[in-house]
Each structure stands twice: as structure tokens, then as C-alpha cells.
Design a protein around this motif. Structure first.
Motif, PDB file in Angstrom:
ATOM      1  N   LEU A 108     -23.399   1.780  -5.561  1.00  0.00           N
ATOM      2  CA  LEU A 108     -22.259   2.638  -5.870  1.00  0.00           C
ATOM      3  C   LEU A 108     -22.544   4.109  -5.582  1.00  0.00           C
ATOM      4  O   LEU A 108     -21.648   4.865  -5.210  1.00  0.00           O
ATOM      5  CB  LEU A 108     -21.854   2.473  -7.335  1.00  0.00           C
ATOM      6  N   GLU A 109     -23.806   4.490  -5.725  1.00  0.00           N
ATOM      7  CA  GLU A 109     -24.122   5.909  -5.519  1.00  0.00           C
ATOM      8  C   GLU A 109     -23.976   6.343  -4.065  1.00  0.00           C
ATOM      9  O   GLU A 109     -23.187   7.236  -3.770  1.00  0.00           O
ATOM     10  CB  GLU A 109     -25.517   6.205  -6.055  1.00  0.00           C
ATOM     11  N   PRO A 110     -24.725   5.713  -3.133  1.00  0.00           N
ATOM     12  CA  PRO A 110     -24.547   6.103  -1.738  1.00  0.00           C
ATOM     13  C   PRO A 110     -23.110   5.892  -1.264  1.00  0.00           C
ATOM     14  O   PRO A 110     -22.596   6.643  -0.440  1.00  0.00           O
ATOM     15  CB  PRO A 110     -25.518   5.193  -0.973  1.00  0.00           C
ATOM     16  N   LEU A 111     -22.471   4.879  -1.827  1.00  0.00           N
ATOM     17  CA  LEU A 111     -21.095   4.590  -1.451  1.00  0.00           C
ATOM     18  C   LEU A 111     -20.160   5.711  -1.878  1.00  0.00           C
ATOM     19  O   LEU A 111     -19.258   6.104  -1.134  1.00  0.00           O
ATOM     20  CB  LEU A 111     -20.660   3.270  -2.113  1.00  0.00           C
ATOM     21  N   SER A 112     -20.393   6.230  -3.055  1.00  0.00           N
ATOM     22  CA  SER A 112     -19.509   7.288  -3.555  1.00  0.00           C
ATOM     23  C   SER A 112     -19.680   8.561  -2.746  1.00  0.00           C
ATOM     24  O   SER A 112     -18.748   9.333  -2.554  1.00  0.00           O
ATOM     25  CB  SER A 112     -19.794   7.554  -5.030  1.00  0.00           C
ATOM     26  N   ILE A 113     -20.906   8.755  -2.233  1.00  0.00           N
ATOM     27  CA  ILE A 113     -21.154   9.936  -1.409  1.00  0.00           C
ATOM     28  C   ILE A 113     -20.402   9.818  -0.082  1.00  0.00           C
ATOM     29  O   ILE A 113     -19.786  10.774   0.392  1.00  0.00           O
ATOM     30  CB  ILE A 113     -22.666  10.103  -1.171  1.00  0.00           C
ATOM     31  N   LEU A 114     -20.451   8.620   0.476  1.00  0.00           N
ATOM     32  CA  LEU A 114     -19.715   8.393   1.703  1.00  0.00           C
ATOM     33  C   LEU A 114     -18.208   8.496   1.452  1.00  0.00           C
ATOM     34  O   LEU A 114     -17.458   9.041   2.264  1.00  0.00           O
ATOM     35  CB  LEU A 114     -20.060   7.017   2.281  1.00  0.00           C
ATOM     36  N   ALA A 115     -17.792   7.982   0.298  1.00  0.00           N
ATOM     37  CA  ALA A 115     -16.380   8.049  -0.061  1.00  0.00           C
ATOM     38  C   ALA A 115     -15.925   9.498  -0.182  1.00  0.00           C
ATOM     39  O   ALA A 115     -14.840   9.868   0.265  1.00  0.00           O
ATOM     40  CB  ALA A 115     -16.136   7.299  -1.368  1.00  0.00           C
ATOM     41  N   GLU A 116     -16.794  10.287  -0.768  1.00  0.00           N
ATOM     42  CA  GLU A 116     -16.460  11.701  -0.940  1.00  0.00           C
ATOM     43  C   GLU A 116     -16.277  12.368   0.419  1.00  0.00           C
ATOM     44  O   GLU A 116     -15.334  13.127   0.645  1.00  0.00           O
ATOM     45  CB  GLU A 116     -17.585  12.386  -1.717  1.00  0.00           C
ATOM     46  N   TRP A 117     -17.182  12.047   1.336  1.00  0.00           N
ATOM     47  CA  TRP A 117     -17.080  12.574   2.693  1.00  0.00           C
ATOM     48  C   TRP A 117     -15.761  12.144   3.336  1.00  0.00           C
ATOM     49  O   TRP A 117     -15.050  12.948   3.937  1.00  0.00           O
ATOM     50  CB  TRP A 117     -18.262  12.105   3.544  1.00  0.00           C
ATOM     51  N   ALA A 118     -15.442  10.879   3.179  1.00  0.00           N
ATOM     52  CA  ALA A 118     -14.241  10.326   3.798  1.00  0.00           C
ATOM     53  C   ALA A 118     -12.987  11.014   3.275  1.00  0.00           C
ATOM     54  O   ALA A 118     -12.106  11.419   4.042  1.00  0.00           O
ATOM     55  CB  ALA A 118     -14.162   8.826   3.543  1.00  0.00           C
ATOM     56  N   ILE A 119     -12.929  11.183   1.964  1.00  0.00           N
ATOM     57  CA  ILE A 119     -11.751  11.793   1.355  1.00  0.00           C
ATOM     58  C   ILE A 119     -11.641  13.262   1.757  1.00  0.00           C
ATOM     59  O   ILE A 119     -10.570  13.768   2.073  1.00  0.00           O
ATOM     60  CB  ILE A 119     -11.817  11.664  -0.182  1.00  0.00           C
ATOM     61  N   GLU A 120     -12.801  13.902   1.780  1.00  0.00           N
ATOM     62  CA  GLU A 120     -12.818  15.325   2.094  1.00  0.00           C
ATOM     63  C   GLU A 120     -12.388  15.586   3.536  1.00  0.00           C
ATOM     64  O   GLU A 120     -11.717  16.577   3.827  1.00  0.00           O
ATOM     65  CB  GLU A 120     -14.231  15.869   1.851  1.00  0.00           C
ATOM     66  N   ASN A 121     -12.793  14.706   4.438  1.00  0.00           N
ATOM     67  CA  ASN A 121     -12.526  14.945   5.853  1.00  0.00           C
ATOM     68  C   ASN A 121     -11.355  14.159   6.406  1.00  0.00           C
ATOM     69  O   ASN A 121     -11.073  14.216   7.604  1.00  0.00           O
ATOM     70  CB  ASN A 121     -13.788  14.622   6.666  1.00  0.00           C
ATOM     71  N   GLN A 122     -10.689  13.449   5.536  1.00  0.00           N
ATOM     72  CA  GLN A 122      -9.543  12.660   5.970  1.00  0.00           C
ATOM     73  C   GLN A 122      -8.506  13.473   6.748  1.00  0.00           C
ATOM     74  O   GLN A 122      -8.050  13.040   7.812  1.00  0.00           O
ATOM     75  CB  GLN A 122      -8.894  12.014   4.747  1.00  0.00           C
ATOM     76  N   PRO A 123      -8.155  14.658   6.257  1.00  0.00           N
ATOM     77  CA  PRO A 123      -7.139  15.442   6.977  1.00  0.00           C
ATOM     78  C   PRO A 123      -7.578  15.800   8.399  1.00  0.00           C
ATOM     79  O   PRO A 123      -6.773  15.724   9.333  1.00  0.00           O
ATOM     80  CB  PRO A 123      -7.010  16.703   6.116  1.00  0.00           C
ATOM     81  N   VAL A 124      -8.840  16.173   8.543  1.00  0.00           N
ATOM     82  CA  VAL A 124      -9.337  16.548   9.871  1.00  0.00           C
ATOM     83  C   VAL A 124      -9.285  15.363  10.826  1.00  0.00           C
ATOM     84  O   VAL A 124      -8.866  15.482  11.984  1.00  0.00           O
ATOM     85  CB  VAL A 124     -10.793  17.061   9.775  1.00  0.00           C
ATOM     86  N   ILE A 125      -9.710  14.214  10.331  1.00  0.00           N
ATOM     87  CA  ILE A 125      -9.706  13.011  11.155  1.00  0.00           C
ATOM     88  C   ILE A 125      -8.274  12.631  11.532  1.00  0.00           C
ATOM     89  O   ILE A 125      -7.985  12.325  12.687  1.00  0.00           O
ATOM     90  CB  ILE A 125     -10.388  11.845  10.406  1.00  0.00           C
ATOM     91  N   ALA A 126      -7.403  12.670  10.550  1.00  0.00           N
ATOM     92  CA  ALA A 126      -6.004  12.318  10.808  1.00  0.00           C
ATOM     93  C   ALA A 126      -5.397  13.257  11.849  1.00  0.00           C
ATOM     94  O   ALA A 126      -4.675  12.827  12.747  1.00  0.00           O
ATOM     95  CB  ALA A 126      -5.207  12.373   9.510  1.00  0.00           C
ATOM     96  N   ALA A 127      -5.731  14.529  11.732  1.00  0.00           N
ATOM     97  CA  ALA A 127      -5.201  15.510  12.690  1.00  0.00           C
ATOM     98  C   ALA A 127      -5.728  15.233  14.088  1.00  0.00           C
ATOM     99  O   ALA A 127      -4.992  15.293  15.073  1.00  0.00           O
ATOM    100  CB  ALA A 127      -5.594  16.923  12.247  1.00  0.00           C
ATOM    101  N   SER A 128      -7.013  14.899  14.160  1.00  0.00           N
ATOM    102  CA  SER A 128      -7.619  14.604  15.455  1.00  0.00           C
ATOM    103  C   SER A 128      -6.959  13.391  16.101  1.00  0.00           C
ATOM    104  O   SER A 128      -6.718  13.364  17.306  1.00  0.00           O
ATOM    105  CB  SER A 128      -9.120  14.358  15.278  1.00  0.00           C
TER     106      SER A 128
END
Lengths: 139, 139
Positions: A108-128
Motif C-alpha cells: 500500500l505504501e509504494p502504491l500510494s506514492i504512485l497514486a499520488e503522482w498519478a493524481i497530481e499529474n493527471q491534468p498534465v497527462i490529460a492535456a497532453s
DNA sequence: CAGGATCCTCTCTGATACTG
DNA sequence: CAGTATCAGAGAGGATCCTG
């Protein structure tokens, strides 16, 4: 600011010194783990079990759009890897309780870190994606 | 020991309060990212590009067992998400250089943490698989 | 050199029906 | 309740041939 500011993590930088391990890639634990949690339901099931143990239909209702087949396969794979514990309760009719093992909880720990990255960068990815996939270049 | 000792990360714990978002799962950025990096080659390509920029055949030789088709598709997907930058160099014959964007480099951190977990727990997982998949329960 | 197009195979996923 | 079995569709992945 010890490892937090490191642009390129040492671990990934030190690995892969060779041209291409080829079959080593198939046995790479990182690839292995990613392919397990990279499917459609595994992470969701892990997160739900991370909140509390669930029974089979408990999970089934909890996800709604998952088929019994996929729920079964997902739980099977997780249990096989030792991430989930399956326990048959001596009730009538018999019920089965699924819970995370210590190994599963540790994911859950490494997963939550990746999740945090995903949520944080979602707008940038979506825009791209919108840029590379224009809805229609002028109509 | 703020977030490091937390058994269950707050982020994953706070999410999913409902019975099942259903379609929300399809649009979940975490699921989205996991399905992209959960394929066969993406992570390896990202790691290689994390070491230095590569040309197409540079990567192709660097991985050996990847087909042009999959390398093309992998790079395409990464570029589409803005993780990789594709630049056509004005050489003759033309060459194409691929490199990580800032977004792509930022992925290396959470990725390395997950990689560390995978490597650390590989033995446990492998042992669990052997238990659940006995090579042959005696003849 | 850097791909695109085509064909083929295998896995994932889902829907449906059945069972102890 | 907790699954198993079967069928069908979509996509991943690979091999091969072709191009600008």
C-alpha cells in the motif's frame, strides 16, 4: 532532502548496465509486479481490502461492475502471490473472507506514492493527450 | 515518522468512501497510469530513457527482444501522455531522438520506490507462488 | 534510419449458465 | 454464498514484408 530531491533515483540508475538482459526482463521482479497490478481490478481490490477484510460477495457488491469471473481471478492471483489471505469461515452456508497479508499491506505504501503522482499529474497527462489526439482539427 | 510509519497511507484510505464508483474506476488516474506502465515494455523504455536520450534503433538494439512494432507503440503511448519527447533530427538519413520530459523524469521517483518494493519482496512472492503452484505433488 | 501495414496468436475481460 | 465452466469480443504482442 536526502532522497526526495534526487532527480534520478539511484536504484533505477544503477540497474541495466548491459545492452539488454532479454530474458532477464521477463524475470524482472519490477516488471512482474507491474504486470500484476497493471490489470483492471487488482489495485482496487487491494485498496478495498486495505480498508478492512471483505467477503466475496462483499467485494462483488462493492465494485459492482466487476464480473464474478474477474473477481475470482483477481483474488486468486493476489492470493497466489501472497498478498491476500483467503480464509474459509465455518458458517452455514460457508463464507470466505479475504484480507491483506503483511506483504499485501506493505504494498500500500509504494502504491500510494504512485497514486499520488498519478493524481497530481493527471491534468498534465490529460492535456497532453488532447494535444496529440485533437477531437477534430476544425470542422 | 510522519508518513513513513503509517501502516495504511492516508491517500488510499481516504478514497473510495462509496459502494462503487463504477465508471469512476475507468477514469481513475491511478488505474490509468498503472495500465500504461503495466504493459510489457513501457517501464523498461522509461528507465533506459532516464539514463540518456536514445534514438529509435538505439532502443531497439538496447532491448533486443522487442519488436519494432511494440517499440513504436510504446514510444507513441509515452509521447502521447507527455512522458517522452520525440525530436526529429535534421540528419541524412533523418534520425529521431527520444528523451524523457520533465513529467517523464518525475515518474522515475515513484517508480523507483515501487521497484524497490518489488525487488525487496521478490523472494517472498516467489516462495508464495511455489507453494500455490507445486511443481508436482509427488508422483 | 525510422517506421507503417498486415496477419496471426494469446491473454484479458465480460456475459451467461450451472454447482456444492 | 462462493464459486466453476463455457463462449465471445477486444486488445496486447510478435513476425514479416514494405517504404520514404
Amino acid at each position: 532532502m536526502s532522497a526526495r530531491n534526487t532527480g534520478v533515483p539511484a536504484l533505477l540508475n544503477a540497474a541495466l548496465p548491459r545492452p539488454v538482459p532479454s530474458d532477464e526482463h521477463d524475470q524482472c521482479p519490477v516488471t512482474d509486479v507491474l504486470r500484476r497490478i497493471g490489470d483492471k481490478w487488482t489495485v482496487l481490490v487491494v485498496v478495498l481490502l486495505g480498508q478492512r477484510p471483505h467477503r466475496f460477495n462483499d467485494l462483488h457488491r462493492g465494485i459492482e461492475t466487476i464480473s464474478q469471473r474477474m473477481l475470482t481471478r483477481t483474488l486468486r492471483g493476489l492470493a497466489e502471490d501472497g498478498l491476500v489471505h483467503r480464509e474459509v469461515l465455518p458458517t452455514n452456508p460457508p463464507s470466505v473472507e479475504y484480507s491483506l497479508t503483511r506483504l499485501g499491506r506493505s504494498l500500500l505504501e509504494p502504491l500510494s506514492i504512485l497514486a499520488e503522482w498519478a493524481i497530481e499529474n493527471q491534468p498534465v497527462i490529460a492535456a497532453s493527450r488532447r494535444i496529440h489526439n485533437p477531437p477534430s482539427s476544425k470542422g
